[in-house]
Design a protein around this motif. Structure first.
Motif, PDB file in Angstrom:
ATOM      1  N   ALA A 192       0.829  -1.206   0.000  1.00  0.00           N
ATOM      2  CA  ALA A 192       0.000   0.000   0.000  1.00  0.00           C
ATOM      3  C   ALA A 192       0.862   1.255   0.000  1.00  0.00           C
ATOM      4  N   LYS A 193       1.935   1.257   0.784  1.00  0.00           N
ATOM      5  CA  LYS A 193       2.824   2.415   0.809  1.00  0.00           C
ATOM      6  C   LYS A 193       3.521   2.602  -0.532  1.00  0.00           C
ATOM      7  N   GLY A 194       3.814   1.490  -1.207  1.00  0.00           N
ATOM      8  CA  GLY A 194       4.393   1.590  -2.541  1.00  0.00           C
ATOM      9  C   GLY A 194       3.422   2.217  -3.523  1.00  0.00           C
ATOM     10  N   LEU A 195       2.142   1.896  -3.381  1.00  0.00           N
ATOM     11  CA  LEU A 195       1.118   2.494  -4.237  1.00  0.00           C
ATOM     12  C   LEU A 195       0.912   3.968  -3.916  1.00  0.00           C
ATOM     13  N   VAL A 196       1.146   4.344  -2.657  1.00  0.00           N
ATOM     14  CA  VAL A 196       1.117   5.762  -2.292  1.00  0.00           C
ATOM     15  C   VAL A 196       2.251   6.491  -3.007  1.00  0.00           C
ATOM     16  N   ASP A 197       3.441   5.886  -3.010  1.00  0.00           N
ATOM     17  CA  ASP A 197       4.596   6.494  -3.688  1.00  0.00           C
ATOM     18  C   ASP A 197       4.356   6.642  -5.186  1.00  0.00           C
ATOM     19  N   LYS A 198       3.559   5.729  -5.758  1.00  0.00           N
ATOM     20  CA  LYS A 198       3.287   5.771  -7.192  1.00  0.00           C
ATOM     21  C   LYS A 198       2.096   6.665  -7.523  1.00  0.00           C
ATOM     22  N   GLY A 199       1.502   7.286  -6.497  1.00  0.00           N
ATOM     23  CA  GLY A 199       0.405   8.219  -6.715  1.00  0.00           C
ATOM     24  C   GLY A 199      -0.950   7.569  -6.898  1.00  0.00           C
ATOM     25  N   ILE A 200      -1.059   6.264  -6.654  1.00  0.00           N
ATOM     26  CA  ILE A 200      -2.324   5.560  -6.844  1.00  0.00           C
ATOM     27  C   ILE A 200      -3.205   5.664  -5.591  1.00  0.00           C
ATOM     28  N   LEU A 201      -2.582   5.596  -4.416  1.00  0.00           N
ATOM     29  CA  LEU A 201      -3.296   5.690  -3.145  1.00  0.00           C
ATOM     30  C   LEU A 201      -2.810   6.908  -2.370  1.00  0.00           C
ATOM     31  N   ARG A 202      -3.517   7.248  -1.323  1.00  0.00           N
ATOM     32  CA  ARG A 202      -3.061   8.264  -0.373  1.00  0.00           C
ATOM     33  C   ARG A 202      -3.222   7.681   1.031  1.00  0.00           C
ATOM     34  N   THR A 203      -2.570   8.275   2.004  1.00  0.00           N
ATOM     35  CA  THR A 203      -2.620   7.778   3.375  1.00  0.00           C
ATOM     36  C   THR A 203      -3.479   8.677   4.250  1.00  0.00           C
ATOM     37  N   GLU A 204      -4.353   8.044   5.024  1.00  0.00           N
ATOM     38  CA  GLU A 204      -5.186   8.767   5.991  1.00  0.00           C
ATOM     39  C   GLU A 204      -5.180   8.015   7.311  1.00  0.00           C
ATOM     40  N   ARG A 206      -7.536   6.720  10.365  1.00  0.00           N
ATOM     41  CA  ARG A 206      -8.931   6.468  10.707  1.00  0.00           C
ATOM     42  C   ARG A 206      -9.015   5.918  12.117  1.00  0.00           C
ATOM     43  N   ASN A 207     -10.068   6.333  12.827  1.00  0.00           N
ATOM     44  CA  ASN A 207     -10.257   5.852  14.191  1.00  0.00           C
ATOM     45  C   ASN A 207     -11.194   4.646  14.193  1.00  0.00           C
ATOM     46  N   PHE A 208     -10.698   3.534  14.742  1.00  0.00           N
ATOM     47  CA  PHE A 208     -11.493   2.325  14.889  1.00  0.00           C
ATOM     48  C   PHE A 208     -11.652   2.033  16.378  1.00  0.00           C
ATOM     49  N   LEU A 209     -12.703   2.588  16.960  1.00  0.00           N
ATOM     50  CA  LEU A 209     -13.009   2.402  18.372  1.00  0.00           C
ATOM     51  C   LEU A 209     -11.855   2.847  19.261  1.00  0.00           C
ATOM     52  N   LEU A 210     -10.989   1.928  19.665  1.00  0.00           N
ATOM     53  CA  LEU A 210      -9.962   2.244  20.655  1.00  0.00           C
ATOM     54  C   LEU A 210      -8.606   2.589  20.051  1.00  0.00           C
ATOM     55  N   PHE A 211      -8.485   2.542  18.743  1.00  0.00           N
ATOM     56  CA  PHE A 211      -7.160   2.784  18.166  1.00  0.00           C
ATOM     57  C   PHE A 211      -7.291   3.475  16.822  1.00  0.00           C
ATOM     58  N   ASP A 212      -6.198   4.123  16.426  1.00  0.00           N
ATOM     59  CA  ASP A 212      -6.112   4.742  15.099  1.00  0.00           C
ATOM     60  C   ASP A 212      -5.377   3.804  14.151  1.00  0.00           C
ATOM     61  N   MET A 213      -5.798   3.797  12.915  1.00  0.00           N
ATOM     62  CA  MET A 213      -5.164   2.927  11.927  1.00  0.00           C
ATOM     63  C   MET A 213      -4.932   3.714  10.644  1.00  0.00           C
ATOM     64  N   ALA A 214      -3.792   3.482  10.034  1.00  0.00           N
ATOM     65  CA  ALA A 214      -3.500   4.118   8.743  1.00  0.00           C
ATOM     66  C   ALA A 214      -4.292   3.404   7.654  1.00  0.00           C
ATOM     67  N   THR A 215      -5.024   4.148   6.872  1.00  0.00           N
ATOM     68  CA  THR A 215      -5.761   3.592   5.738  1.00  0.00           C
ATOM     69  C   THR A 215      -5.245   4.228   4.451  1.00  0.00           C
ATOM     70  N   HIS A 216      -5.583   3.600   3.327  1.00  0.00           N
ATOM     71  CA  HIS A 216      -5.030   4.063   2.055  1.00  0.00           C
ATOM     72  C   HIS A 216      -6.132   4.125   0.996  1.00  0.00           C
ATOM     73  N   PRO A 217      -6.965   5.166   1.034  1.00  0.00           N
ATOM     74  CA  PRO A 217      -8.007   5.336   0.011  1.00  0.00           C
ATOM     75  C   PRO A 217      -7.393   5.565  -1.372  1.00  0.00           C
ATOM     76  N   VAL A 218      -8.200   5.318  -2.385  1.00  0.00           N
ATOM     77  CA  VAL A 218      -7.746   5.497  -3.770  1.00  0.00           C
ATOM     78  C   VAL A 218      -7.629   6.989  -4.089  1.00  0.00           C
ATOM     79  N   ALA A 219      -6.463   7.392  -4.567  1.00  0.00           N
ATOM     80  CA  ALA A 219      -6.231   8.786  -4.956  1.00  0.00           C
ATOM     81  C   ALA A 219      -6.391   8.974  -6.460  1.00  0.00           C
ATOM     82  N   ASP A 220      -5.957   7.961  -7.223  1.00  0.00           N
ATOM     83  CA  ASP A 220      -6.052   8.002  -8.686  1.00  0.00           C
ATOM     84  C   ASP A 220      -6.861   6.788  -9.123  1.00  0.00           C
ATOM     85  N   GLY A 221      -8.128   7.021  -9.446  1.00  0.00           N
ATOM     86  CA  GLY A 221      -9.010   5.911  -9.802  1.00  0.00           C
ATOM     87  C   GLY A 221      -8.734   5.309 -11.161  1.00  0.00           C
TER      88      GLY A 221
END
Length: 352
Positions: A192-204, A206-221
């Motif tokens: 996923a981080k590699g896809l972020v570097d390639k501009g396909i995904l981005r990093t956000e 997100r809060n999941f109840l008791l913890f935060d988690m890095a998610t990678h929504p689509v940046a370039d569809g």
């Protein structure tokens, strides 16, 4: 030498079981990177500029750049991960464990397509099932893709093992603590981080109840749309024509076979349905039936022949792939590795 995979197969999520296959090797021994690098020769070279000054560069960067120019923008692993990701939420289904195993298989397939590994050239190998035949490194040149290079280095320093054993060990499917060092960890996050570097995904975050988690929504569809189109073209058209794109360049070797492999891997990873959501129920069922046929044909070596007449889906695939194979006779041992990986994918709840 026999090995069993750890996959179970369902249209929805499924979970792997442990594998007790014995092997003849232990975990790779740690190495001193500085010592290793110093033995490999100088890392820096120089060239003269127009004004007479010397410009330093790393030759490995040049070779990696040349490698990337010959390959599609996305690896097989990245295509599978992207197909499984929820576009807006940026994470995979929590109920899908099969994707982890399938991604390791894609690593082996990608190394074979890139000419780094092949089946060991030994006529006696034909006595064993495809997935139990030994593979070897034939070119240890780095690819520039971190996960591929990590797997390649392990294969280079290890004793030869079978296709199924490598997929199992890289997935952590072993009870042997001496082999746990072969497991590739955080593969999904690193892809996923590699896809972020390639501009396909981005990093956000997100809060999941008791913890935060890095998610990678689509940046370039565009990338995901192209993958979906390719999947639907392969599984619904009577004559399959794959237009050239940055994700499947016209000069890329084994364009059709690579696409067939991607679709079969997505099926094994339980993410293929995400590319077929625009189809009606009957069309989806026909598409899944088509994948069953493709797996049956391409999980054997030599590849099987297509059945049915000119009116069937993908009627031209057999001839197109045969032309690709016949044009690269010197790479048959590499393609045998691809077939072996697909044979591992078929071991999902007995048969797909």
């Amino acid at each position: 030498m026999a090995s069993t995979s750890g996959l179970t197969r369902r249209r929805g999520g499924a979970g792997p079981t442990d594998d007790g296959d014995g092997s003849r090797v232990s975990s790779p021994a740690p190495t001193n990177k500085r010592t290793e690098d110093s033995r490999s020769g100088p890392e820096t070279s120089y060239e003269s500029s127009e004004n007479g000054h010397k410009i330093a560069f790393d030759p490995r960067d040049i070779s990696e750049s040349a490698e990337r120019s010959k390959q599609p923008k996305l690896t097989l692993m990245e295509e599978i991960l992207l197909m499984g990701l929820k576009d807006k939420q940026g994470y995979l289904s929590f109920w899908n464990d099969n994707i982890s195993y399938a991604l390791r298989g894609c690593i082996v397939i990608e190394l074979a397509f890139r000419g780094r590994i092949s089946m060991q050239k030994d006529s006696a190998r034909r006595r064993y099932p495809l997935s139990d035949r030994l593979i070897e490194v034939i070119d240890d040149t780095l690819t520039g893709e971190v996960l591929l290079d990590e797997a390649l280095k392990m294969m280079k320093t290890s004793e030869k093992m079978s296709v199924a054993s490598w997929i199992d060990l890289m997935s952590g499917e072993t009870w042997n603590l001496m082999k746990i060092g072969y497991q590739l960890k955080q593969v999904r996050e690193r892809l996923a981080k590699g896809l972020v570097d390639k501009g396909i995904l981005r990093t956000e975050k997100r809060n999941f109840l008791l913890f935060d988690m890095a998610t990678h929504p689509v940046a370039d569809g565009g990338a995901k749309d192209e993958i979906r189109r390719r999947v639907r073209t392969l599984l619904t058209n009577r004559t399959v024509v794959l237009p050239a794109s940055q994700f499947l360049p016209d000069e890329l070797e084994f364009r059709y076979l690579r696409t067939i492999t991607m679709v079969c891997a997505a099926y094994a990873a339980n993410v293929l349905e995400n590319a077929l959501t625009t189809l009606g129920h009957e069309s989806r069922e026909r598409a899944f039936a088509q994948v069953d046929e493709l797996l049956a044909e391409y999980s054997q070596w030599p590849f099987g022949k297509r059945t049915g007449g000119p009116g069937t889906i993908g009627a031209n695939l057999g001839q197109v792939v045969a032309d690709e194979v016949n044009g690269s006779k010197d790479k048959e041992l590499q393609l045998e590795v691809v077939a072996a990986c697909l044979s591992v994918f078929t071991r999902l709840d007995s048969l797909l």
